[in-house]
Scaffold this motif. Structure first.
Motif, PDB file in Angstrom:
ATOM      1  N   PRO A  16      -3.858  -5.588 -13.546  1.00 57.64           N
ATOM      2  CA  PRO A  16      -4.545  -6.883 -13.473  1.00 57.64           C
ATOM      3  C   PRO A  16      -5.447  -7.111 -14.672  1.00 57.64           C
ATOM      4  O   PRO A  16      -6.669  -7.128 -14.562  1.00 57.64           O
TER       5      PRO A  16
ATOM      6  N   ARG B  94       0.904 -13.532 -10.034  1.00 59.30           N
ATOM      7  CA  ARG B  94      -0.310 -13.010  -9.417  1.00 59.30           C
ATOM      8  C   ARG B  94      -1.485 -13.948  -9.668  1.00 59.30           C
ATOM      9  O   ARG B  94      -2.320 -14.172  -8.782  1.00 59.30           O
ATOM     10  N   THR B  95      -1.554 -14.522 -10.883  1.00 63.37           N
ATOM     11  CA  THR B  95      -2.618 -15.467 -11.201  1.00 63.37           C
ATOM     12  C   THR B  95      -2.577 -16.673 -10.275  1.00 63.37           C
ATOM     13  O   THR B  95      -3.587 -17.068  -9.691  1.00 63.37           O
TER      14      THR B  95
ATOM     15  N   SER C 145      -2.382   0.695  -9.762  1.00 64.44           N
ATOM     16  CA  SER C 145      -1.418  -0.134 -10.489  1.00 64.44           C
ATOM     17  C   SER C 145      -0.306   0.724 -11.078  1.00 64.44           C
ATOM     18  O   SER C 145       0.865   0.319 -11.104  1.00 64.44           O
TER      19      SER C 145
ATOM     20  N   GLN D 297       2.586 -11.383 -14.091  1.00 65.36           N
ATOM     21  CA  GLN D 297       1.184 -11.703 -14.318  1.00 65.36           C
ATOM     22  C   GLN D 297       0.881 -13.143 -13.902  1.00 65.36           C
ATOM     23  O   GLN D 297      -0.141 -13.423 -13.275  1.00 65.36           O
TER      24      GLN D 297
ATOM     25  N   PRO E  52      -8.523  -8.662  -8.183  1.00 66.23           N
ATOM     26  CA  PRO E  52      -7.996  -8.483  -9.548  1.00 66.23           C
ATOM     27  C   PRO E  52      -7.576  -9.786 -10.207  1.00 66.23           C
ATOM     28  O   PRO E  52      -6.420 -10.001 -10.535  1.00 66.23           O
ATOM     29  N   GLY E  53      -8.522 -10.691 -10.365  1.00 65.21           N
ATOM     30  CA  GLY E  53      -8.260 -11.915 -11.099  1.00 65.21           C
ATOM     31  C   GLY E  53      -8.966 -11.882 -12.434  1.00 65.21           C
ATOM     32  O   GLY E  53      -9.632 -10.911 -12.775  1.00 65.21           O
TER      33      GLY E  53
ATOM     34  N   THR F  72       2.124  -8.102  -5.217  1.00 61.37           N
ATOM     35  CA  THR F  72       0.832  -8.783  -5.278  1.00 61.37           C
ATOM     36  C   THR F  72       0.008  -8.508  -4.026  1.00 61.37           C
ATOM     37  O   THR F  72      -1.195  -8.228  -4.102  1.00 61.37           O
TER      38      THR F  72
END
Length: 362
Positions: A302, A329-330, A278, A326, A119-120, A88
Motif C-alpha cells: 500500500p 484498492r484506491t 503484503s 493499486q 492502507p490508503g 484488498t
C-alpha cells in the motif's frame, strides 16, 4: 500574507533540501518536515497555509490518477476482479487486526488507530479523517506518515534486492514519465474546466474526498471515451506534493502525543508487520496468477500507484497489473471504507455520541 509567505519559504526550503539529499518524494516529505518544525520554532509569525491550496493539489492529483485509468487497466481489472476483491479485503482485515493490537498496547482510541492503519494514501486519509468527528488528527497523521516513510524507504530496498532478483535498470527516472509544459495545451484546458467543475459539484453533493474523487472520476470517463489527456510535467506534480505536504505538516501536533517513544516504536513495528503481510499476500497472488514475485509485491504494497508504477518500470515488472491492483484498492478504499467506518464507529464510540461521532462528510 506575511504568514503565508513565510510558510511558502519554509516549504520551498524543505523541498529543495530533500531534493539535494536525494530523499524519496522530496517535495512531499521536505515541506511536511519544515512546516512541522517551523510551526514549533516560529512563535511570532505563525505559519499559515489556506485549505484551498490543498484542494488545488487534490484536483491535480485526481486528474493524474484518473488519467491512468485506461482500457488496458480496465480489462485487467475485469479479468482479475475476484482476486482483487479478495486481496484488498484481506489486506484491510490484516490492517484492522494490526490496529486492534496497536490500540490495546498503546491505550489509544481504536477509531483513531483504525483510521491511521487504513492502507490508503496519506493525503487522502487526512481528508477522510477531517470529515470524521472524534479522530485525533495528530495521532492519525503520525501513524499514516510513519507507514508511508517506512514503505518509501523499505520497499525499494526490498524490490531491488536479490530477494526479488531485481537490479535497477538504466531507464530514465520519474521525470521521463511526465510530459513537458508545452505538451499540455490545448487539451489541458478542457480537462482543467471539467476537473474544477466536477470537484465543486462533488463537494456540493457532499461526496467523500470531493476535490480528489470528482476530478478522478471525470478524468477517467473522458479518457476512456477517447479524449486524450496530456500527462502532467513532473514540476507540476512536485508543486501539488508541496501544497499537500505543507498542509499535512501544519496538521501535526507532536506535543499532544502521550508516550511518544512507545507510540513511535509501535508505529514502526506495525509498519513493518504491514509490509510483511503484503509480502505474504504477494506470494499468494503470484501462485494464483503466475505473475512474477516483484509484480505481485508491488501490486500488494500500500504505497501509492505512482511510486509503485515507477518501481515496476525500473524492475521490468508488469506495470498494467501493478497499476490496476493499486488503482482498484484506491477506489475501493475511497468508496467502501467511509460507509464501513461510519457503521463501525457507531459501535466503537459511546452510544450517546454515536450520531455525532459518525463520519460527517459521507
Amino acid at each position: 500574507m506575511i504568514r503565508f509567505v513565510v510558510t511558502l519559504i519554509l516549504a520551498l526550503a524543505g523541498g529543495t533540501l530533500f531534493t539535494v539529499i536525494h530523499s524519496p518524494l522530496p517535495w512531499l516529505l521536505g515541506p511536511m518536515v519544515f512546516a512541522l518544525l517551523g510551526a514549533r520554532v516560529l512563535k511570532k509569525v505563525k505559519p499559515l497555509w489556506p485549505s484551498y491550496m490543498r484542494d488545488t493539489a487534490l484536483i491535480i492529483i485526481g486528474y493524474s490518477i484518473g488519467l491512468s485509468f485506461t482500457k488496458t487497466t480496465l480489462n485487467e481489472m475485469g479479468q482479475q476482479l475476484p482476486t482483487m476483491i479478495m486481496m484488498t479485503v484481506l489486506l484491510l482485515l490484516f490492517s484492522t487486526l494490526i490496529s486492534f493490537c496497536f490500540s490495546k498496547l498503546s491505550g489509544l482510541p481504536l477509531p483513531t488507530v483504525l483510521m491511521g492503519s487504513i492502507p490508503g494514501g496519506l493525503s487522502q486519509m487526512v481528508i477522510l479523517a477531517e470529515d470524521t468527528k472524534g479522530i485525533d488528527l495528530t495521532v492519525m497523521t503520525f501513524l499514516q506518515a510513519s507507514r508511508l516513510i517506512m514503505i518509501i524507504f523499505c520497499v525499494p530496498l526490498l524490490i531491488f534486492s536479490p530477494l526479488f532478483g531485481g537490479t535497477r535498470s538504466e531507464v530514465a527516472g520519474i521525470e521521463a514519465a511526465h510530459a513537458q509544459w508545452g505538451d499540455l495545451f490545448p487539451n489541458i484546458l478542457l480537462f482543467a474546466v471539467v476537473c474544477v467543475v466536477s470537484a465543486l459539484l462533488a463537494k456540493k453533493i457532499r461526496f467523500p474526498s470531493a476535490y480528489l474523487l470528482g476530478p478522478m472520476i471525470a478524468t477517467a470517463v473522458l479518457h476512456l471515451s477517447g479524449v486524450i489527456g496530456p500527462a502532467l510535467p513532473s514540476g507540476l506534480l512536485d508543486v501539488s506534493q508541496m501544497l499537500i505536504g505543507t498542509y499535512v505538516g501544519l496538521l501535526l501536533r507532536p506535543e499532544t502525543l502521550t508516550n511518544k517513544f512507545r507510540i513511535t516504536g509501535l508505529a514502526i513495528i506495525s509498519g513493518a508487520v504491514l509490509i510483511l503481510g503484503s509480502l505474504c499476500l504477494s506470494v499468494l497472488l503470484s501462485r494464483m496468477h503466475g505473475v512474477t514475485a516483484a509484480t505481485a509485491f508491488l501490486s500488494m504494497v500500500p504505497g501509492g500507484m505512482d511510486q509503485m508504477g515507477i518501481m515496476a518500470k525500473e524492475i521490468h515488472a508488469d506495470i498494467a497489473i501493478v497499476s490496476c491492483y493499486q488503482l482498484f484498492r484506491t477506489w475501493f478504499i475511497y468508496f467502501a471504507v467511509p460507509p464501513l467506518l461510519k457503521l463501525a464507529f457507531k459501535y466503537m464510540m459511546p452510544a450517546t455520541n454515536a450520531g455525532d461521532e459518525a463520519l460527517g462528510g459521507s
